[in-house]
Design a protein around this motif. Structure first.
Motif, PDB file in Angstrom:
ATOM      1  N   VAL B  48     -28.546   0.838 -10.950  1.00 54.40           N
ATOM      2  CA  VAL B  48     -27.856   2.247 -11.553  1.00 54.40           C
ATOM      3  C   VAL B  48     -26.929   2.473 -10.456  1.00 54.40           C
ATOM      4  N   PHE B  49     -25.681   3.174 -10.995  1.00 55.86           N
ATOM      5  CA  PHE B  49     -24.815   3.537  -9.994  1.00 55.86           C
ATOM      6  C   PHE B  49     -24.800   5.184 -10.392  1.00 55.86           C
ATOM      7  N   TYR B  50     -24.861   6.006  -9.186  1.00 60.87           N
ATOM      8  CA  TYR B  50     -24.697   7.336  -9.376  1.00 60.87           C
ATOM      9  C   TYR B  50     -23.337   7.871  -8.801  1.00 60.87           C
ATOM     10  N   ASP B  51     -22.455   8.123  -9.534  1.00 66.15           N
ATOM     11  CA  ASP B  51     -21.254   8.665  -9.075  1.00 66.15           C
ATOM     12  C   ASP B  51     -21.269  10.064  -8.442  1.00 66.15           C
ATOM     13  N   ILE B  52     -21.090   9.979  -7.204  1.00 64.24           N
ATOM     14  CA  ILE B  52     -21.183  11.746  -6.521  1.00 64.24           C
ATOM     15  C   ILE B  52     -19.894  12.005  -6.031  1.00 64.24           C
TER      16      ILE B  52
END
Lengths: 211, 258
Positions: B48-52
């Motif tokens: 899972v990639f969280y774009d912050i």
């Protein structure tokens, strides 16, 4: 010769991962967006996510079903159905009513029965294969009892003719996870999301008739 | 038998992999595509990639990351962060992601869960909830509150009620991210994970606090989780995916061995 793999695009969701995986194993993927393009390929993949009824209606209305039936009757081009694509090859589905499939396999698509267990539906995640028979092609290369593959579905295939079954999987109850008849293959799991096991399977499929 | 999933969580800012401690202190730890590829080869089940990324005009960088990952990594992966509309979700799915993670945007506009679910199917919608313990507010019957904006903003919403509502609205999975234990590497919030997994019928992913392989065992057995997110314990090289899975396999838990 490089396999030219047509991926049927009937608006059933994202086909990019299937195309990426086909390219990764050394074949040349091309999206088939109209029925007349179906004859331009050495192999055909019928993917699919979503509901059976809507998908079968779309395939019928767009002329894809007729083109696929013709291709199937000629029996020259290997066809692989993935997930809903596999289910569409069956006699009928009970998803949201009763809908007719292509009838290539004497099989029904029924809800996954987890009985009174705490198991969840959809059946989502990595599960194992129980291999039921060897096949004349190298299609089974990489599919073993030890390697898990990735599933995501709420309905499953129940084969009437057990000789069609290549592998089964159990989630509450046992269902057909791989079937084949000659050069026609169906897999309930997602080979494009099943790491090396899935890639090896796709590689073997795209090599049918190539050597 | 369905395996327990181990999901590597990668926080991405401006196209770079970062790791936060309790959501505040962020450090750059590498290239997300290279990290994804490395975990993939080591047998991770999902990513899972969280774009912050703070500024919305730099969000296109994330689409490039997603496309690059999709051409090299053949396991399911999801993307979250900054997705506020069906169109935003459609873009990351078209770039090759399997699922989208909705968090703050879903709290502010719960209908978004339904819209995205109807457009792409429930299996594509992961409701990610940031949760903090709060015994002081009577309305929070579970004692856990939904917070947003990386944990800074309390909402007054009960975490268990939100989980149940999220499922009804069309989420196909839940990430239960405990802010209090995030980045501490002392174990998952097991009580929270358990009460939520007992309250919904969709898969629950434990998140926040995994530091040792035994923490995953606890999340699966005591917490009732179907999957667990790992970040620090992998990013800093303390354990490999293989180490974690071998440990769980020896305990008799169903894991996918590669």
């Amino acid at each position: 010769m490089t396999a030219r793999v047509g991926v049927i695009d009937y608006g059933c969701g994202n086909l990019k991962s299937v195309a990426n995986a086909v390219r990764y194993v050394g074949a040349e993927p091309k999206l088939v967006t109209a029925p007349y393009q179906i004859n331009q390929h050495s192999h055909i993949i019928l993917p699919g996510v979503g509901a059976f009824g809507a998908a079968s209606e779309t395939l019928r209305n767009t002329g894809f079903e007729e083109a696929l039936q013709q291709l199937h009757a000629e029996a020259q081009v290997p066809i692989l159905g993935i997930c809903l694509g596999m289910q569409l090859m069956c006699s009928y589905s009970e998803e949201g009513g009763k809908y007719e499939g292509f009838g290539w396999f004497d099989a029904q698509v029924i809800p996954i029965d987890v009985g009174t267990s705490a198991l969840k539906v959809p059946h989502m995640g990595w599960n194992s294969l129980s291999i039921q028979r060897e096949t004349e092609f190298e299609g089974l290369h990489g599919l073993t009892e030890k390697s898990d593959v990735y599933f995501l579905h709420s309905y499953c295939v129940n084969c009437s003719d057990s000789s069609d079954i290549v592998a089964t999987t159990t989630h509450g109850s046992e269902f057909t996870s791989v079937f084949s008849k000659g050069i026609i293959w169906g897999v309930q799991f997602h080979p494009e999301k099943s790491q090396i096991t899935g890639l090896n399977f796709l590689k073997a499929f795209t090599r049918i008739g190539q050597d | 038998m369905l395996s327990k999933r181990i999901i590597a969580c990668l926080d991405v800012r401006d196209g770079k992999l970062v790791k936060s401690v309790q959501f505040v202190d962020t450090k750059e730890v590498g290239d997300p595509v290279a990290a994804a590829r490395s975990y993939y080869e080591d047998g991770i089940d999902e990513l899972v990639f969280y774009d912050i990324t703070a500024s919305s005009d730099r969000r296109d960088i994330m689409i490039d990351v997603v496309s690059e990952v999709a051409s090299q990594v053949f396991i399911p992966f999801s993307v979250g962060g900054g997705l506020r509309s069906v169109e935003d979700c459609g873009r990351v799915l078209a770039a090759g992601a399997e699922k989208v993670n909705l968090n703050t945007a879903a709290v502010e506009n719960p209908e978004l869960i339904t819209e995205v679910s109807e457009a792409f199917g429930a299996q594509a919608v992961v409701l990610s909830m940031d949760v903090r313990k709060n015994d002081a507010l009577a309305v929070l019957t579970s004692g856990y509150e939904i917070v947003t904006h990386g944990g800074r903003k309390p909402t007054g919403m009960d975490a268990v009620k939100w989980a149940i509502r999220g499922e009804k609205l069309g989420a196909g999975e839940l990430v239960v991210n405990a802010i209090d234990t995030d980045g501490m590497r002392e174990g998952y919030e097991l009580i929270l994970t358990r009460i939520i997994s007992d309250s919904v019928s969709i898969p629950v992913i434990a998140s926040g606090g995994g530091g040792h392989p035994e923490h995953l065992d606890e999340a699966f057995t005591l917490g009732g989780a179907d999957a667990a997110l790992v970040a620090s314990m992998l990013h800093y090289g303390d354990y490999s995916v293989h180490d974690i899975k071998s440990y769980l396999d020896e305990l008799g838990l169903p894991v996918r061995l590669t």
